[in-house]
Design a protein around this motif. Structure first.
Motif, PDB file in Angstrom:
ATOM      1  N   GLU A  37       0.750  -1.181  -0.124  1.00 18.91           N
ATOM      2  CA  GLU A  37      -0.186   0.166  -0.039  1.00 18.91           C
ATOM      3  C   GLU A  37       0.769   1.297  -0.037  1.00 18.91           C
ATOM      4  OE1 GLU A  37      -3.703  -2.081   2.708  1.00 18.91           O
ATOM      5  OE2 GLU A  37      -2.230  -0.574   3.447  1.00 18.91           O
ATOM      6  N   ARG A  74     -11.536   7.762   3.268  1.00 16.50           N
ATOM      7  CA  ARG A  74     -13.119   7.499   4.035  1.00 16.50           C
ATOM      8  C   ARG A  74     -13.210   7.976   5.501  1.00 16.50           C
ATOM      9  NH1 ARG A  74     -13.650   1.558   1.975  1.00 16.50           N
ATOM     10  NH2 ARG A  74     -14.453   2.131   0.095  1.00 16.50           N
ATOM     11  N   VAL A  89      -8.138  -4.288  -5.780  1.00 23.82           N
ATOM     12  CA  VAL A  89      -8.355  -4.617  -4.576  1.00 23.82           C
ATOM     13  C   VAL A  89      -7.038  -3.664  -3.414  1.00 23.82           C
ATOM     14  CG1 VAL A  89      -7.679  -6.470  -2.846  1.00 23.82           C
ATOM     15  CG2 VAL A  89      -8.916  -7.061  -4.888  1.00 23.82           C
ATOM     16  N   HIS A  90      -6.130  -3.609  -3.941  1.00 28.13           N
ATOM     17  CA  HIS A  90      -5.367  -2.815  -3.219  1.00 28.13           C
ATOM     18  C   HIS A  90      -5.559  -1.301  -3.392  1.00 28.13           C
ATOM     19  CE1 HIS A  90      -2.518  -6.094  -2.948  1.00 28.13           C
ATOM     20  NE2 HIS A  90      -1.740  -5.400  -2.079  1.00 28.13           N
ATOM     21  N   SER A 124      -8.730  -0.165  -3.488  1.00 30.16           N
ATOM     22  CA  SER A 124      -9.887  -0.149  -2.771  1.00 30.16           C
ATOM     23  C   SER A 124      -9.424  -0.100  -1.099  1.00 30.16           C
ATOM     24  CB  SER A 124     -10.794  -1.306  -2.722  1.00 30.16           C
ATOM     25  OG  SER A 124     -11.791  -1.427  -2.008  1.00 30.16           O
ATOM     26  N   THR A 125      -8.339  -0.888  -0.784  1.00 29.53           N
ATOM     27  CA  THR A 125      -8.024  -0.928   0.476  1.00 29.53           C
ATOM     28  C   THR A 125      -7.443   0.378   0.917  1.00 29.53           C
ATOM     29  OG1 THR A 125      -7.604  -3.270   0.323  1.00 29.53           O
ATOM     30  CG2 THR A 125      -6.618  -2.270   2.214  1.00 29.53           C
ATOM     31  N   LEU A 126      -6.512   0.806  -0.223  1.00 35.46           N
ATOM     32  CA  LEU A 126      -5.831   2.327   0.327  1.00 35.46           C
ATOM     33  C   LEU A 126      -6.715   3.401   0.376  1.00 35.46           C
ATOM     34  CD1 LEU A 126      -3.253   3.673   0.524  1.00 35.46           C
ATOM     35  CD2 LEU A 126      -3.157   3.942  -1.935  1.00 35.46           C
ATOM     36  N   ARG A 127      -7.714   3.300  -0.503  1.00 37.41           N
ATOM     37  CA  ARG A 127      -8.791   4.456  -0.324  1.00 37.41           C
ATOM     38  C   ARG A 127      -9.533   4.306   0.882  1.00 37.41           C
ATOM     39  NH1 ARG A 127     -11.727   3.362  -5.235  1.00 37.41           N
ATOM     40  NH2 ARG A 127     -10.365   5.069  -6.331  1.00 37.41           N
ATOM     41  N   ALA A 128      -9.890   3.009   1.278  1.00 37.89           N
ATOM     42  CA  ALA A 128     -10.631   2.999   2.626  1.00 37.89           C
ATOM     43  C   ALA A 128      -9.738   3.808   3.562  1.00 37.89           C
ATOM     44  CB  ALA A 128     -11.046   1.479   3.172  1.00 37.89           C
ATOM     45  N   LYS A 129      -8.507   3.566   3.758  1.00 38.53           N
ATOM     46  CA  LYS A 129      -7.515   4.401   4.740  1.00 38.53           C
ATOM     47  C   LYS A 129      -7.262   5.603   4.573  1.00 38.53           C
ATOM     48  CE  LYS A 129      -4.957  -0.133   5.745  1.00 38.53           C
ATOM     49  NZ  LYS A 129      -3.788  -0.975   5.627  1.00 38.53           N
TER      50      LYS A 129
END
Length: 196
Positions: free
Chosen positions: A127, A176, A165-166, A168-173
């Motif tokens: 990430e 959001r 997927v990565h 999306s995970t990075l965006r969540a951290k």
């Protein structure tokens, strides 16, 4: 980590005292390498772009040629390990990249961390690599293929959604919790990081 082509007596202890780890091996440049000690020989071209490289010459007479070839520093063997550790530390500090800032996002390339405002963003190594790559190209869209090649070091399409997927995970951290979107995606263009 300091990587050395040469096993220099007592250098490990001197380097550890300055907060580094020493490994003996061929000159490679993975992200954790802060500097490289090279055995100097006539004709060796040294590129200090990734990390500073210090030439270890057989005699003081070879030092000018080593410096002219691109070494960040050069010393003659035998060398005092405490002096060499101090030289390494000085070269790492002056060669160290500056933090990247985009809006309220700060990416620290030294400790490989990121924060928005005063809030640290917990990132796993991939990430962090993805975020830094996008930050270095801020404001422009980066394709999935470019990310596979430059962040994942793949020369082929694995046929998976690993990038999505990565991201999306990075965006969540990254986005959001803060209410401002910095990481955007656009079908056909790829992914873009900007101040939001």
């Amino acid at each position: 980590m300091i990587l050395s082509e040469i096993d220099i007596p007592r250098l490990d202890r001197a380097v550890r005292a300055r907060g580094y780890r020493l490994e003996i091996g061929p000159p490679t440049f993975p992200p954790q390498v802060a500097a490289v000690l090279r055995r100097w020989h006539d004709g060796l071209a040294i590129d200090t772009a990734p990390v500073p490289q210090i030439a270890i010459a057989r005699s003081r007479h070879e030092l000018p040629a080593a410096l002219d070839a691109g070494a960040a520093d050069a010393v003659a063997d035998p060398v005092d390990p405490e002096e060499l550790a101090a030289r390494l530390d000085a070269r790492v500090r002056t060669h160290a990249p500056q933090p990247l800032r985009i809006g309220d996002l700060t990416i620290d390339p030294i400790d490989r961390s990121a924060k928005r405002g005063e809030t640290r963003i917990p990132l796993v190594p991939r990430e962090y690599a993805l975020l830094r790559y996008l930050a270095e190209r801020r404001g422009r869209f980066v394709t999935r293929d470019e990310l596979l090649k430059c962040v994942w070091r793949l020369r082929f399409d694995p046929g998976t959604n690993v990038v999505a997927v990565h991201v999306s995970t990075l965006r969540a951290k990254l986005d959001r919790p803060f209410g401002t979107t910095m990481l955007r995606s656009h079908k056909g263009l790829g992914y873009c990081l900007d101040a939001g």
